[in-house]
Motif scaffolding. Structure first.
Motif, PDB file in Angstrom:
ATOM      1  N   LYS A  34      -4.132  -8.434  -8.340  1.00 53.28           N
ATOM      2  CA  LYS A  34      -3.062  -7.807  -7.569  1.00 53.28           C
ATOM      3  C   LYS A  34      -1.730  -8.231  -8.187  1.00 53.28           C
ATOM      4  O   LYS A  34      -1.559  -9.384  -8.584  1.00 53.28           O
ATOM      5  CB  LYS A  34      -3.103  -8.260  -6.109  1.00 53.28           C
ATOM      6  CG  LYS A  34      -4.435  -8.046  -5.416  1.00 53.28           C
ATOM      7  CD  LYS A  34      -4.580  -6.652  -4.890  1.00 53.28           C
ATOM      8  CE  LYS A  34      -5.760  -6.466  -3.984  1.00 53.28           C
ATOM      9  NZ  LYS A  34      -7.024  -6.302  -4.608  1.00 53.28           N
ATOM     10  N   ASN A  81       2.655  -7.829  -7.675  1.00 50.61           N
ATOM     11  CA  ASN A  81       3.770  -7.475  -6.810  1.00 50.61           C
ATOM     12  C   ASN A  81       4.884  -6.920  -7.661  1.00 50.61           C
ATOM     13  O   ASN A  81       4.875  -7.063  -8.886  1.00 50.61           O
ATOM     14  CB  ASN A  81       4.279  -8.717  -6.063  1.00 50.61           C
ATOM     15  CG  ASN A  81       3.219  -9.295  -5.155  1.00 50.61           C
ATOM     16  OD1 ASN A  81       2.535  -8.565  -4.453  1.00 50.61           O
ATOM     17  ND2 ASN A  81       3.070 -10.606  -5.187  1.00 50.61           N
ATOM     18  N   GLU A 127       3.832  -2.449  -6.639  1.00 50.75           N
ATOM     19  CA  GLU A 127       2.863  -3.350  -6.037  1.00 50.75           C
ATOM     20  C   GLU A 127       1.507  -2.671  -6.066  1.00 50.75           C
ATOM     21  O   GLU A 127       1.383  -1.509  -5.669  1.00 50.75           O
ATOM     22  CB  GLU A 127       3.262  -3.656  -4.594  1.00 50.75           C
ATOM     23  CG  GLU A 127       2.401  -4.706  -3.942  1.00 50.75           C
ATOM     24  CD  GLU A 127       2.935  -5.104  -2.576  1.00 50.75           C
ATOM     25  OE1 GLU A 127       2.119  -5.601  -1.784  1.00 50.75           O
ATOM     26  OE2 GLU A 127       4.123  -4.906  -2.316  1.00 50.75           O
ATOM     27  N   GLU A 170      -2.933  -2.978  -7.723  1.00 49.29           N
ATOM     28  CA  GLU A 170      -4.067  -3.654  -8.344  1.00 49.29           C
ATOM     29  C   GLU A 170      -4.247  -3.109  -9.754  1.00 49.29           C
ATOM     30  O   GLU A 170      -4.239  -1.893  -9.964  1.00 49.29           O
ATOM     31  CB  GLU A 170      -5.327  -3.395  -7.529  1.00 49.29           C
ATOM     32  CG  GLU A 170      -6.579  -3.992  -8.121  1.00 49.29           C
ATOM     33  CD  GLU A 170      -7.832  -3.634  -7.322  1.00 49.29           C
ATOM     34  OE1 GLU A 170      -8.928  -3.880  -7.845  1.00 49.29           O
ATOM     35  OE2 GLU A 170      -7.710  -3.102  -6.204  1.00 49.29           O
ATOM     36  N   LEU A 182      -0.821  -0.112  -3.819  1.00 50.06           N
ATOM     37  CA  LEU A 182      -1.336  -0.603  -2.536  1.00 50.06           C
ATOM     38  C   LEU A 182      -0.506   0.004  -1.419  1.00 50.06           C
ATOM     39  O   LEU A 182       0.707   0.133  -1.538  1.00 50.06           O
ATOM     40  CB  LEU A 182      -1.270  -2.126  -2.475  1.00 50.06           C
ATOM     41  CG  LEU A 182      -2.138  -2.873  -3.483  1.00 50.06           C
ATOM     42  CD1 LEU A 182      -1.959  -4.370  -3.316  1.00 50.06           C
ATOM     43  CD2 LEU A 182      -3.607  -2.502  -3.289  1.00 50.06           C
TER      44      LEU A 182
END
Length: 153
Positions: free
Chosen positions: A102, A104, A126, A128, A152
């Motif tokens: 993940k 950010n 943000e 994956e 996400l």
């Protein structure tokens, strides 16, 4: 050839825009060559203590012609500059990101070395990591897709 004559040749080269001249006189050769000035930078450089953010763009289901279809919510993370792509800060260090990680906004995802400067490249989305398309140590072009990221939320 005397120093005065060489100075005159240098002046002539400056005035005419010549970058190289070869003089052959009495079996002796004199070559004067002016190196071309470095090309101006056309890519953003990382600021001290910061990094450069690459741009992500959605391709799947969009209006863009000729784009390959990506799964819904997946965006291309593109190189913000020309240089050499590195997944980690050094050969023995862990990669900044791997498939499944993940990220950010403002997470460092790679380094692009340009003109002997290591530029930390930060995510602007943000999500994956779905796929890493660039190879470690590979030369990359401006706008080349480096990663695929599933947004996400």
């Amino acid at each position: 050839m005397e120093i005065r004559e060489l100075k005159e040749l240098v002046t002539m080269m400056k005035e005419s825009g010549l970058t190289e001249i070869l003089i052959v006189e009495d079996g002796r050769k004199v070559r004067l060559r002016k190196e071309a000035p470095p090309a101006p930078s056309v890519f953003p450089m990382a600021m001290a203590g910061g990094g450069t953010s690459a741009s992500s763009s959605s391709i799947g289901g969009g209006d863009e012609a000729g784009g390959s279809a990506l799964p819904p919510g997946v965006v291309e993370f593109k190189a913000p500059m020309v240089g050499t792509f590195y997944r980690a800060p050094s050969p023995e260090a862990e990669s900044y990101c791997n498939v499944g990680d993940k990220v950010n906004q403002n997470s460092v995802v790679c380094i692009i070395e340009a003109m002997k400067v290591m530029n930390e490249i930060k995510s602007d989305v943000e999500g994956e990591i779905v796929e890493i398309l660039a190879e470690n140590g590979e030369a990359v072009e401006y706008g080349q897709t480096l990663l695929l990221i599933r947004r996400l939320g």
